[in-house]
Structure formats: structure tokens, C-alpha cells
Motif scaffolding. Structure first.
Motif, PDB file in Angstrom:
ATOM      1  N   SER A   8       4.281 -56.724 -17.814  1.00  0.00           N
ATOM      2  CA  SER A   8       5.347 -57.357 -17.992  1.00  0.00           C
ATOM      3  C   SER A   8       5.526 -58.358 -19.138  1.00  0.00           C
ATOM      4  O   SER A   8       6.626 -58.163 -20.029  1.00  0.00           O
ATOM      5  N   GLY A   9       4.392 -58.804 -19.311  1.00  0.00           N
ATOM      6  CA  GLY A   9       4.371 -59.711 -20.687  1.00  0.00           C
ATOM      7  C   GLY A   9       4.742 -58.907 -21.914  1.00  0.00           C
ATOM      8  O   GLY A   9       5.513 -59.453 -22.878  1.00  0.00           O
ATOM      9  N   ILE A  10       4.069 -57.926 -21.932  1.00  0.00           N
ATOM     10  CA  ILE A  10       4.115 -57.015 -23.022  1.00  0.00           C
ATOM     11  C   ILE A  10       5.288 -56.357 -23.363  1.00  0.00           C
ATOM     12  O   ILE A  10       6.024 -56.323 -24.327  1.00  0.00           O
ATOM     13  N   LYS A  68       8.145 -57.900 -22.535  1.00  0.00           N
ATOM     14  CA  LYS A  68       9.024 -59.100 -23.123  1.00  0.00           C
ATOM     15  C   LYS A  68       8.789 -59.104 -24.572  1.00  0.00           C
ATOM     16  O   LYS A  68       9.911 -59.299 -25.249  1.00  0.00           O
ATOM     17  N   GLY A  69       7.501 -58.967 -25.149  1.00  0.00           N
ATOM     18  CA  GLY A  69       7.309 -59.048 -26.373  1.00  0.00           C
ATOM     19  C   GLY A  69       8.006 -57.905 -27.015  1.00  0.00           C
ATOM     20  O   GLY A  69       8.559 -58.050 -28.174  1.00  0.00           O
ATOM     21  N   MET A  70       8.012 -56.738 -26.540  1.00  0.00           N
ATOM     22  CA  MET A  70       8.648 -55.642 -27.141  1.00  0.00           C
ATOM     23  C   MET A  70      10.046 -55.810 -27.102  1.00  0.00           C
ATOM     24  O   MET A  70      10.722 -55.336 -28.125  1.00  0.00           O
ATOM     25  N   ALA A  71      10.467 -56.284 -26.415  1.00  0.00           N
ATOM     26  CA  ALA A  71      11.931 -56.572 -26.189  1.00  0.00           C
ATOM     27  C   ALA A  71      12.410 -57.519 -27.703  1.00  0.00           C
ATOM     28  O   ALA A  71      13.299 -57.242 -28.388  1.00  0.00           O
ATOM     29  N   VAL A  72      11.503 -58.358 -28.086  1.00  0.00           N
ATOM     30  CA  VAL A  72      11.805 -59.328 -29.087  1.00  0.00           C
ATOM     31  C   VAL A  72      11.878 -58.336 -30.253  1.00  0.00           C
ATOM     32  O   VAL A  72      12.962 -58.349 -31.137  1.00  0.00           O
ATOM     33  N   THR A  73      10.833 -57.516 -30.514  1.00  0.00           N
ATOM     34  CA  THR A  73      10.718 -56.794 -31.661  1.00  0.00           C
ATOM     35  C   THR A  73      11.738 -55.923 -31.824  1.00  0.00           C
ATOM     36  O   THR A  73      12.385 -55.522 -32.773  1.00  0.00           O
ATOM     37  N   LEU A  74      12.222 -55.308 -30.324  1.00  0.00           N
ATOM     38  CA  LEU A  74      13.216 -54.224 -30.575  1.00  0.00           C
ATOM     39  C   LEU A  74      14.505 -55.005 -30.906  1.00  0.00           C
ATOM     40  O   LEU A  74      15.215 -54.531 -32.109  1.00  0.00           O
ATOM     41  N   GLU A  75      14.708 -56.150 -30.532  1.00  0.00           N
ATOM     42  CA  GLU A  75      15.998 -56.754 -30.789  1.00  0.00           C
ATOM     43  C   GLU A  75      15.966 -57.100 -32.357  1.00  0.00           C
ATOM     44  O   GLU A  75      16.871 -57.045 -33.215  1.00  0.00           O
ATOM     45  N   ASN A  76      14.876 -57.642 -32.813  1.00  0.00           N
ATOM     46  CA  ASN A  76      14.570 -57.643 -34.271  1.00  0.00           C
ATOM     47  C   ASN A  76      15.093 -56.439 -35.214  1.00  0.00           C
ATOM     48  O   ASN A  76      15.740 -56.667 -36.320  1.00  0.00           O
ATOM     49  N   PHE A  77      14.339 -55.316 -34.626  1.00  0.00           N
ATOM     50  CA  PHE A  77      14.727 -53.999 -35.439  1.00  0.00           C
ATOM     51  C   PHE A  77      16.110 -53.793 -35.406  1.00  0.00           C
ATOM     52  O   PHE A  77      16.719 -53.371 -36.349  1.00  0.00           O
TER      53      PHE A  77
END
Lengths: 377, 191, 233, 384
Positions: free
Chosen positions: C6-8, C10-19
Motif C-alpha cells: 500500500s505504501g508503494i 501511494k508513491g506511485m499515485a504521486v508519480t502518476l499525478e506528476n506524469f
């Protein structure tokens, strides 16, 4: 005899060319996606030689890299074992290339006899697939040992440990699908998924997760790229490689990514099936490639986000988390397939698998977790 | 800066130490330096648990001309050469009591400078004493690993001393090729 | 204890949002912070701010330059401010300035530098020379495209290359140039005022002396007429 | 084929391995290793992957900054202090200016005091974001956190360029104040940046703080106890991560730090994760200081009436500042001339490396890289 040879050539040559060109496209894609994740633009100014045309969105970047690799001097360290140093990249590339034609990639112009050849020759495609890809472990360790460099040796040993221990969950999660279909042939597996894809069954979804994570480790990608850890052991097993041998390693790595993702698409996402495929049979190729590139986007996305595991955590994760989960998944799938009422077995399977995952992850994270901090005035 | 109370108890406890008012520092002879340091870390007397800074300072011998009136009223300038010295300066703080710096000095002669290493008492002196040895040449007795810190091991001379003369071609690096090797074979240029 | 990944995620959500935002963000400049280098750099070198929309601000300092007050056409050396006092040569931390004084035919120092070289491979653009210069003769330039392939002569900038006009200085660092000119004007005004005051004082002293002399002279003639009258009988 | 001419005997000594360490693999990591944060070498003896011995080797970037300073005037060595810890030139300037102001007590005007605090806290933001970025790079996250950190760092460096003229080598502080006032509109741009910073920190924490791989790789790695830290002279975030409450902004309260209300985060376990989290939390405290400073900064001159030629009387002075890496101290001995007699820099990065071997022995080589990353060294300051 001659025409079967020609047919085989007609089958395999386009597959090799398509994937080699896709390799070039994927390197560009990876650099662009990583750039966009990191708020920058990525390669966008490669001017076509002898013309003033400059803004080419960087599409010529792979060509430029390829040319650079050809021109770069190919250095072999003084004490290196010259023959093995040359053999390692070849051994990394050839299995990846061979495996590509196992995939159920029915070419549009293939006539009936070609299809029969393709089907008849490869009725145990999945078994052959795993047999050939395990040569990659040998190639990586050969590169590590032959370079006579401490960092490469460390990289090589890490690669062996990682690939061997992630082979088992990979095969076990593929075994679930083979058990469901009852055949090793890629065509039959794709045919069995014409109505619904295996990804949409609980044991299929769990099997896909395990397969996808294990395939990351198999191709040394993102959280598991320990054999080539820049920050610890410079570049791992290909530290001493430069020039075109280095490019061969990269070509080998990308082709094995295509191959393993192709297998994942065949096993879980129904190969070439997709809407309107009956109307236009040539669409199955497009669907097949589209699904592969979907998985590749996830791999690149993971590479842009997640740091690297340590070797002992890597081992613990494989043996203590993936292995038991895939064995349990095997049993759960067997029960589900025997008792043919999906409305009863599916929720049960999902529940059992989720509970197992939770228990194992608590075991994995015993004394590790986010902390709260107190402040001093 | 140093609150006056800090150094009084040390003077009573160790009569051999003396207080240099100009530099507001405590001059400690080398032989009892470690005892003083150990004593200072006790909670009873100041609890100086943190040695922030160790510095080497090189004082050249100075001639001081004094005009003295001797008996028969004629003026006569006496030139007295004050002997040079290599001082090692320690700034001590107490983290728990948050008290200001107590400056400790070990004065050593310039010819064969020897000082007592305080690394067994404060681990933070380890690298800094190695640097003072490397750049000033002060030998520290009792230092666990006294090697050159910043210069390469084959380097001769102590660069931070006031009377240090740079070698003619100090750019020279012992690389085994060409004329640099020739220079090396003709005998060390920097002797 | 949450599920292992789950932590990973959350981090992937941040990078997707940046993308995604890097494509659809309203002010794209806000998110894609890499600036495109100014290809349109064929404009002449000295219109710097106009030429490259780089991050060159009105205060950024690169390598120093000498100032002269002349207008464009006439010989810059006529109105050069530098008097070759060599304070900057002494104060420069990396010692990269080399000055030689100019002597005219009969060996008198002409208060101008014959040679004023700055080795820009050594100079670290720290602006100490500008602070210590009493005559505001040297200031910092913002020109940054100075690389060339000749290591020794190319990077040793001679006096004529260093010399720039004051209005160029006003163009690249407007408010700093304005403030410097005001200060120089103020100092000149003070000096004149002091000078004028000194002249006035001198004149007054001169008048005073003249009066005293006159009055002395007046007093003395009383005595003199008596004497000469005595002698002619 | 004629035998090749024997290669000339190398003049350097060959080290003979003794038997006890026959089975160990000796690797020298550095001086040009991707994750040693500069030219820093570690002679590591490996038993398989675990570190048995680790000897740091310094001196590859030694420029003898202190001998240079003895030959130049006080002002001329100010630009060299930018190059000590080239990530926060303003903090180095302030440490030197503070020490020199103790030699000749020049009153610093109010606005200069506020601007000094603002510049120091902005460099703390730059340093901590870059540190977290490099730390994640050592962990293997390929550049993404580092580039998010550099995106914010670029904005702050633009502010520095607008104020002092240079992005990294600012040379902005003088004895008794600052070289020049900030341009018009600079304070508003800084307020906008400080306003937008918490949103970036939330995004950063969401990306990093619960990531299982980071938790697994950094917790319980390189544990440093409080007493061991104090005895080894560790200062800065690394000391506070071991639970010791010692922050020079609170202890010495130099400049006008006593006017601002901010808290000091303390770690409990003292491992790599605490050192990483302490820097993340310290950034939030720096933002509080910046908001208060930007709110009530007065108008007025920025340069006190310092003497034209700086010629202090003979004295010995030790001034120290809480630089983002630890306690940065300047020990000056003045002898009445315009040149310092002795100019000594107390480098926090070098002294924090005292415990590197104690932390790394027993861990794997991957952890040694992470521990070095968590100590946050910059070789300009280590080697001086």
C-alpha cells in the motif's frame, strides 16, 4: 521440405524485426515517460544529419544511441577471460530472441499451413519458454565472472541468487493457468480465454500479481535491479562492457521484457483477443502489442518511483512471501476449478488469498513501520 | 566568552595548569592533559562531554626589543628571543548543561612537538588530531590511528607551519610514466 | 498493519499525478521546470537580456568589465575610469588581475593602464575587486557565453575586450548602475562643495590677509611720511 | 615475438595481505564512485556482502583553504567560504561573519539580521531537499525524488541569484551586515515560495514516508546511540536523530533566533530512517521561521558602519553557527594586522564521519552506501 523452411522463415523473420524495432521505440518511450514523471521534457532535439530540421521529439534518439554504441571502442579488461567476455552478451541476447516466436502472435498474412506449423510445432510453448529464459541467469553470471572486476563479480553473484529464487514463483503462478486450461500450448490458452480473461478470476488476479513481480526480478527491472545497482556496485555485471557488447546486453534485456510480458498477456490477458477481432482478424496483433505496452508502461512507472531492495530482503520476499502465496493459490485454484459454481467459490478464494497476503505481509514487516516524532521546545 | 567560573575549579584541582588571561585559555602540560580531560568529563565538575574543535597553531620564535634603563641611566635595547611553540587548542562544551566553551591548550616545543592525545576521552578528537599531526607535525601519544589525514602518506613536510617552504615542483605526482618517472629515478626532488 | 504494497501504491499515485499533470497542467511552465536554451542566440552579444530568456537577472554577475564614460563612437580609452592604482590586483583573492601602468614619452605616469588582463579561467566572479575599487572603474558583467577553444589566449581577456561603455552597464544592471551614478554624482557634488568652500575660505583668508596687509601698510605710512620729510631739508 | 619491455617498477609501495584476511574481498569504493557524494574513498573489506572493515580516506579535494586565508585580508577570504560546503554558501558566510564580528563589535542593523535569518533558512531548505534527493538516489530510486527536490531548489537558487548575483557562490554577507539590499519584489516572491512549499513537502512525504522498501532498507540500519554521538562530536540533524536536544539556534540563540518560535524534532532510534525523517520535519520548522521572519521584517539599511579597512586588535575568537550539516565553527586568531594569524574551520561533515566505520561494520555494502548517504557529507567541507 523447402516450403516448410520458407514458411518457418516467413513466421519468425517478421517477429524478430518487429520486436527489434519496438526495442528502439521502447528505449525512447522509457526516457520520455521517466522524464515526464520527473517534470522534465526528455530527449526532444535530435536533428536529422545534413538537414536543418531539428524538432523531432527525440524519436531519433535510439538511432543516435545505436550509432554511438557502434562507434564506441570496445574495451576488454587486461585480466578478463576474452572468450567468455565475448560470449556473455550473445548468450544474453539469443534466448530472448528465440523465445519471442513462441508467443501466440498470429501474423495477419499467415495462411493456413503456416498456422498449422506454428500450432503443431509448439504445443508445449510455456514449458519451452521457461526452459530457454533460464539461460539468461548463466549469461549474467558469465559476464560478471569474466570481467575480472570486483564489482562485476558481486553483480554476477547477486544475479544468480535473484534469478534462481524468482524462477519458482514465476513457474508456479503460470502453472495455475495451465491447470485451468489443461494444455501447455499458447494457442489453446488464448482460445480458452475467448469468453473471459483469466485476470478477472480471483486466483487469476493473484497469479498475475505474483507472475508480474517475479517477471520484474527475472529481467532485473526496478525494485529488483540489484545486479546492476549503480549506487552500490557501479554497474554490476556489465561494468566492464562498452561499445556494442553493452548495446547487446541492453537489447537482450529489453527483448526478455517483451517476451515475459508477452507470456503474461497470453496467460492472463487473453493474447490477441479483444473487441472487433472477429470482424478484422489483423486486429489481434494490435491488441497483443497494446497489452504488452500497457504492462511496459507499468514497469517504467515502477522504475520511476520505487527504490531498490537489499539482497537479503529480496530473498526473504521471494521465499517467504511469493512462494507460499503461489502454492496456496495453486490449491485454491484447484478447488475453485473442481467445484464449478463461481458465485460460491470466487468470494471464498478472494477471502482466503487476501487473508494469506495480510498474514504474510505482517510477518514480513515485523518491526518496521512509520513512526511518530516528539519535539523539544 | 568563557564564563569565568568554568576554569577556576580546574586551577585549584591541578596546580600545574595555568590560566592565560590574554587568550582566555587554560594552558595544560602534556603529561597531565589526559587526567585533566578525564576529570573535566565528570558530572561533578562541569561535565564537558563534547569537544567541539581541535586546532593546531604555530608560533614562530619572536625577537622582542625592550628598552631597559640599566643602572647608570643609559638606555639600552635588550633583544630577547621568545621561543616559538606549537599549540594544540581544544574547545570544550557541555551539551547537557549548555555551558560555553572552555579553551584548553597544550603547548609543545617546535623542534620535536609531542602532545597527549585526548581521543580516548573524546572520540571527536580522532580525525582532528590526525589533521593537526598531518599539517603541523605534532605527535599525539596514545592516538589509536595516527596517520596523515589529508596528505598522501609519502608526503614530506608539514604544510601549515609558518616556515614551510613549498617544494620546487610540488605538482609532482608519483606516476610511473615519462619524465615524471625520470625525476623520481634521479632522486627525490623534495628532500 | 497495512498490506505490503500500500505504501508503494501511494508513491506511485504521486508519480502518476506528476506524469499526467505534466501534459494537462494549466501553467505547464509551472511543472516542467527545464527551460529551453535560447536557440535564437544569433542576436549580437551585448543585447544580453533581450537575446536569451535565460535566468539572467539584473543582478547576476559573471566576469568583471572595465567602464568608460564615453559615448559609443569616440575612443574609449579617452574616458576610461581606471587609473591603474592596482588596489584590485592586490585584493583579488585568486590573484587573476594583471595591470601595468602607462607612462608617456618622458616617463610620467599617465594614470591609465597600458595592460589590464583578467584570466577568466582563474577568476571566480566574487566581486571583491568591485568593492575595493575607489574609482568605480570595474563592475560585474552578465555575459556568460565566453567559452572558446583557445585555453591560453582565449581565456586571458585583454583590456580592450574588457572595456564597456557606461550605458551598456545601465542596460544590463539598470538600478545598480543608476545607484552607482547617483553616488558618484553626490560625491562629486560634495567634493565641489568642499572645494568651493575651501576656495571661499582661501579667498576669504586671502582678503583678510590683504586687508591686514593694507591696514598694516596704512599704519606704516604714518611713520614713513615723518621720516622722509625729515631728510629733504 | 620479443617479450614486451618490463613495465617500470612502480614507485608506490605494494601492500602485502596477511593470511588472517585471505578470504576477504577488498574493494576501494571511491574516489570516483557514484554514491560517495564527491571525491571520497572508503577501503572496504568485504566478507561476501557484509562489511568487515571500512577505512575512510580523505584529502582528494584538499585545497588548504586555511593557509590561503592566512595570506589574504579578512574580506578576501569571504568568497572562499562559499566553497566550503558548496550547498549552503549563505550559512558558511554567516559563520565567518559571526566570528569576525566578535573581533570588532560592529552593530548589525535590524533588517540585515532578519535577512540573514531568511537566507540561512532558505539554504537549510535547499540543503535538506537535496540531501533527501541524494539519499533516495543511494537507495536506488532512479532520480525521481532528486528531481522533485531539484525543482524546488531551482526556485530558491533563482531567489539567491536575484539577491546576491550568483546562484551557489553568493558571497553576500559582510562584517556588520550584508553587501546590498534585496531588490524590490524579492520579499513577495519569497513569501510566494514559502507559501507553496508545504504542498511540495506533503507530496514528498506521500511519495517517500510510507514506502515499504524505504522502511525496510533504512530502519534499524546504522543505529547511533545518543551517548556515542555526543562523545564522537556529532552535531546537527544526525545528533538530533539520536535523541540529543542540541540545536545551536536554541543553545547559542545567535543573530535574532530567540525572537522566532519554532520546535526541534528529536528522533528516538537514531537509525538512517530517523536521520532522513528529522530532515523532513526540520524543513517544516524552517518554514515556520521563514513565515515569521518574512512577516515582520523592518525597513532600513542593511550595512552597519563597518570600518573601511578591517584591522581588528589582537584577540582569539570562536564563532559557531547551526549550518544544515551541523555545527560550523570559525576559530580566528587576529594579531592586529589586516591578515588573520590563524583561520580554522570546524567542518561538521568531517567530524560526523568519525563514526562511519562503527555504523557500517556488520551491515551489507548496500547499507554502507545508505549510511554514508544519511550522514550527508560534502567533500568541499570535509577536505577544506
Amino acid at each position: 521440405m523447402i516450403d516448410t523452411l520458407i514458411h518457418i522463415l516467413a513466421l519468425t523473420a517478421p517477429v524478430a524485426m518487429i520486436f527489434a524495432s519496438l526495442f528502439a521505440f521502447t528505449t525512447w518511450l522509457e526516457r520520455k515517460i521517466l522524464a515526464r514523471i520527473q517534470n522534465r521534457i526528455g530527449p526532444n532535439y535530435i536533428n536529422i544529419p545534413f538537414t536543418k530540421f531539428r524538432k523531432t521529439f527525440g524519436l531519433l534518439q535510439p538511432a543516435a544511441d545505436g550509432f554511438k554504441m557502434l562507434v564506441k571502442e570496445d574495451i576488454v579488461p587486461h585480466g578478463a577471460d576474452r572468450f567468455l567476455h565475448l560470449l556473455a552478451p550473445i548468450l544474453a541476447l539469443v534466448p530472448a530472441m528465440m523465445v519471442l516466436c513462441l508467443l501466440p502472435f498470429d501474423l495477419p498474412f499467415a495462411n493456413e499451413s503456416m498456422k498449422r506449423i506454428h500450432a503443431a510445432a509448439l504445443d508445449n510453448a510455456v514449458l519451452l519458454f521457461f526452459g530457454i529464459t533460464s539461460i539468461n541467469t548463466l549469461a549474467v553470471f558469465m559476464a560478471g565472472w569474466a570481467s575480472r572486476n570486483k564489482y562485476s563479480l558481486l553483480g554476477g553473484m547477486r544475479a544468480v541468487a535473484q534469478m534462481v529464487s524468482y524462477e519458482i514463483p514465476l513457474v508456479l503462478s503460470a502453472a495455475v493457468v495451465i491447470m485451468a486450461v489443461g494444455s501447455l500450448s499458447a494457442q489453446k490458452i488464448v482460445a480458452a480465454q475467448s469468453t473471459h480473461w483469466f485476470i478477472f478470476t480471483p486466483w487469476g488476479l493473484a497469479a498475475f500479481f505474483i507472475f508480474f513481480i517475479a517477471s520484474l526480478a527475472e529481467t532485473n527491472r526496478s525494485p529488483f535491479d540489484l545486479p546492476e545497482a549503480e549506487s552500490e556496485i557501479i554497474a554490476g555485471y556489465f561494468t566492464e562492457y562498452s561499445g556494442f557488447k553493452f548495446a547487446l546486453f541492453f537489447l537482450g534485456e529489453y527483448l526478455s521484457i517483451f517476451a515475459i510480458n508477452g507470456l503474461a498477456v497470453t496467460l492472463f490477458f487473453g493474447g490477441g483477443n479483444g473487441p472487433w477481432v472477429q470482424a478484422h482478424p489483423w486486429l489481434s496483433c494490435v491488441w497483443f502489442l497494446a497489452k504488452i505496452f500497457g504492462l511496459i508502461f507499468i514497469i517504467i512507472w515502477l522504475r520511476g518511483t520505487v527504490p531498490r531492495l537489499r539482497v537479503d530482503q529480496l530473498m526473504a520476499f521471494a521465499w517467504k512471501f511469493l512462494m507460499p502465496l503461489s502454492i496456496l493459490n495453486l490449491f485454491v485454484a484447484a478447488v475453485a476449478l473442481k467445484v464449478q459454481q463461481p458465485w460460491l467459490t470466487w468470494p471464498l478464494c478472494a477471502l482466503v488469498l487476501y487473508a494469506a497476503a495480510h498474514g504474510l505481509s505482517r510477518l514480513q514487516q515485523k518491526n518496521v513501520g512509520p513512526r511518530t516524532y516528539q519535539y523539544a521546545e | 566568552m568563557t564564563s569565568p567560573a568554568l576554569h577556576e575549579p580546574v586551577l585549584q584541582q591541578f596546580p600545574a595548569t595555568r590560566w592565560d588571561a590574554a587568550a582566555r585559555a587554560l594552558i595544560v602540560p602534556a603529561d597531565i592533559a589526559r587526567a585533566v580531560a578525564q576529570w573535566l568529563t565528570q558530572p561533578a565538575n562541569g561535565e564537558f562531554d563534547y569537544c567541539s574543535n581541535v586546532t593546531g597553531v604555530d608560533f614562530l620564535p619572536k625577537e622582542i626589543k625592550e628598552k631597559t634603563k640599566n643602572a647608570d641611566g643609559t638606555e639600552e635595547t635588550l633583544t630577547r628571543t621568545e621561543p616559538g611553540s606549537l599549540q594544540v587548542v581544544y574547545h570544550l562544551y557541555s551539551m547537557r548543561r549548555r555551558t560555553g566553551p572552555l579553551v584548553l591548550k597544550q603547548v609543545a616545543p617546535r623542534e620535536k612537538p609531542v602532545a597527549a592525545s585526548l581521543t580516548p576521552v573524546w572520540r571527536s578528537c580522532e580525525l582532528q588530531e590526525r589533521e593537526v599531526f598531518d599539517l603541523f607535525g605534532v605527535r599525539f601519544e596514545g592516538h589509536p590511528d595516527l596517520r596523515r589525514l589529508l596528505m598522501w602518506d609519502e608526503f614530506e613536510g608539514f604544510p601549515m607551519r609558518r616556515d614551510y617552504v613549498e617544494p620546487a615542483d610540488y605538482e609532482w605526482e608519483p606516476t610511473p610514466h615519462g619524465e615524471v618517472l625520470e625525476k623520481h629515478r634521479r632522486g627525490k626532488v623534495i628532500s | 498493519m497495512k498490506l505490503l504494497g500500500s505504501g508503494i501504491f501511494k508513491g506511485m499515485a504521486v508519480t502518476l499525478e506528476n506524469f499526467v499533470r505534466s501534459y494537462f497542467d494549466r501553467d505547464r511552465k509551472h511543472h516542467l521546470f527545464t527551460k529551453e536554451y535560447a536557440w535564437k542566440s544569433d542576436a549580437p552579444a551585448d543585447q544580453l537580456p533581450a537575446r536569451a530568456d535565460t535566468t539572467v537577472t539584473t543582478r547576476s554577475r559573471n566576469f568583471p568589465m572595465l567602464l568608460h564614460d564615453g559615448k559609443g563612437s569616440e575612443d574609449p580609452m579617452a574616458s576610461i575610469r581606471c587609473v591603474a592604482c592596482q588596489i584590485c590586483e592586490r585584493e583579488c583573492p585568486p590573484q587573476c588581475i594583471f595591470i601595468e601602468k602607462e607612462y608617456d614619452a618622458n616617463g610620467k605616469f599617465v594614470k591609465r593602464p597600458v595592460i589590464f588582463d583578467i584570466d577568466i579561467s582563474v577568476c571566480m566572479s566574487c566581486q571583491i575587486c568591485v568593492e575595493v575599487c575607489p574609482f568605480d572603474a570595474i563592475v560585474m558583467n552578465s555575459e556568460f557565453e565566453l567559452s572558446n577553444n583557445d585555453r591560453f589566449n582565449g581565456l586571458l581577456v585583454r583590456r580592450d575586450a574588457l572595456l564597456k561603455s557606461n550605458d551598456y552597464y545601465h542596460r544590463i544592471h539598470p538600478e545598480e548602475a543608476q545607484e552607482r551614478d547617483d553616488r558618484m554624482a553626490r560625491e562629486k557634488a560634495e567634493k565641489e562643495a568642499k572645494q568651493a568652500a575651501a576656495d571661499a575660505a582661501k579667498k576669504k583668508a586671502a582678503e583678510l590677509a590683504a586687508e591686514k596687509a593694507a591696514e598694516l601698510a596704512a599704519a606704516k605710512p604714518k611713520v614713513d611720511p615723518a621720516a622722509p620729510t625729515a631728510t629733504p631739508q | 615475438m620479443s617479450t614486451a619491455a618490463p613495465i617500470a617498477a612502480p614507485p608506490y609501495k605494494l601492500v602485502r595481505h596477511d593470511e588472517a584476511e585471505a578470504g576477504l574481498l577488498e574493494v576501494s569504493m571511491g574516489p570516483h564512485h557514484p554514491s560517495t557524494h564527491g571525491v571520497f574513498r572508503m577501503d572496504v573489506k568485504l566478507d561476501g556482502e557484509t562489511v568487515v572493515r571500512l577505512k575512510p580516506v580523505f584529502g582528494y579535494l584538499h585545497r588548504n583553504h586555511e593557509k590561503l586565508a592566512e595570506g589574504m585580508s579578512y574580506l578576501s577570504s569571504m568568497p572562499f567560504t562559499d566553497r566550503l560546503d558548496y550547498f549552503n554558501s549563505m550559512a558558511n558566510n554567516w559563520a565567518y561573519a559571526l566570528a569576525a564580528e566578535k573581533l570588532v563589535d560592529v552593530p548589525v542593523p535590524e533588517r540585515a539580521q532578519y535577512l540573514r535569518v531568511i537566507m540561512a533558512e532558505l539554504t537549510r531548505l535547499v540543503n535538506h531537499t537535496s540531501l533527501v534527493g541524494f539519499f533516495l538516489n543511494d537507495l536506488g530510486a532512479l532520480g525521481t525524488p532528486l528531481l522533485y527536490a531539484f525543482r524546488e531548489r531551482e526556485r530558491i537558487l533563482d531567489l539567491f541569484e536575484q539577491a546576491s548575483g550568483a546562484r551557489m557562490m553568493c558571497n553576500y554577507f559582510r562584517f556588520g551586515g550584508l553587501r546590498c539590499d534585496v531588490p524590490a519584489g524579492w520579499l513577495d516572491r519569497t513569501r510566494a515560495l514559502v507559501g507553496g512549499f508545504p504542498k511540495f513537502l506533503d507530496e514528498f512525504e506521500k511519495l517517500l514516508c510510507e514506502n515499504e522498501i524505504i522502511l525496510a532498507r533504512t530502519q534499524h540500519v546504522g543505529v547511533l546511540s545518543g551517548a556515542q554521538a555526543i562523545n564522537a562530536g556529532i552535531t546537527g540533524p544526525m545528533l538530533r536523530a539520536s535523541g540529543v536536544n542540541y540545536d545551536l539556534r536554541k543553545v547559542d540563540a545567535y543573530g535574532i533566533y530567540d525572537r522566532f518560535s519554532f520546535r526541534v524534532p528529536l528522533g528516538a532510534a537514531g537509525d538512517c530512517y530517523d536521520r532522513f525523517m528529522i530532515r523532513m520535519l526540520e524543513m517544516r520548522e524552517s518554514l515556520k521561521i521563514l513565515e515569521q521572519a518574512l512577516r515582520d521584517i523592518p525597513e532600513g539599511p542593511v550595512m552597519g558602519n563597518a570600518p573601511r579597512v578591517f584591522k581588528p586588535a589582537a584577540a582569539e575568537v570562536y564563532g559557531r553557527v547551526e549550518s544544515p550539516k551541523g555545527e560550523l565553527g570559525f576559530y580566528l586568531i587576529a594579531d592586529g594586522t589586516t591578515k588573520p594569524y590563524r583561520y580554522r574551520v570546524r567542518p561538521p561533515s568531517l567530524i560526523n564521519l568519525t563514526v562511519l566505520e562503527d555504523l557500517c561494520v556488520g551491515h551489507s555494502i548496500a547499507d554502507a552506501v545508505v549510511i554514508l548517504g544519511s550522514i550527508d557529507i560534502v567533500l568541499g567541507e570535509v577536505d577544506r
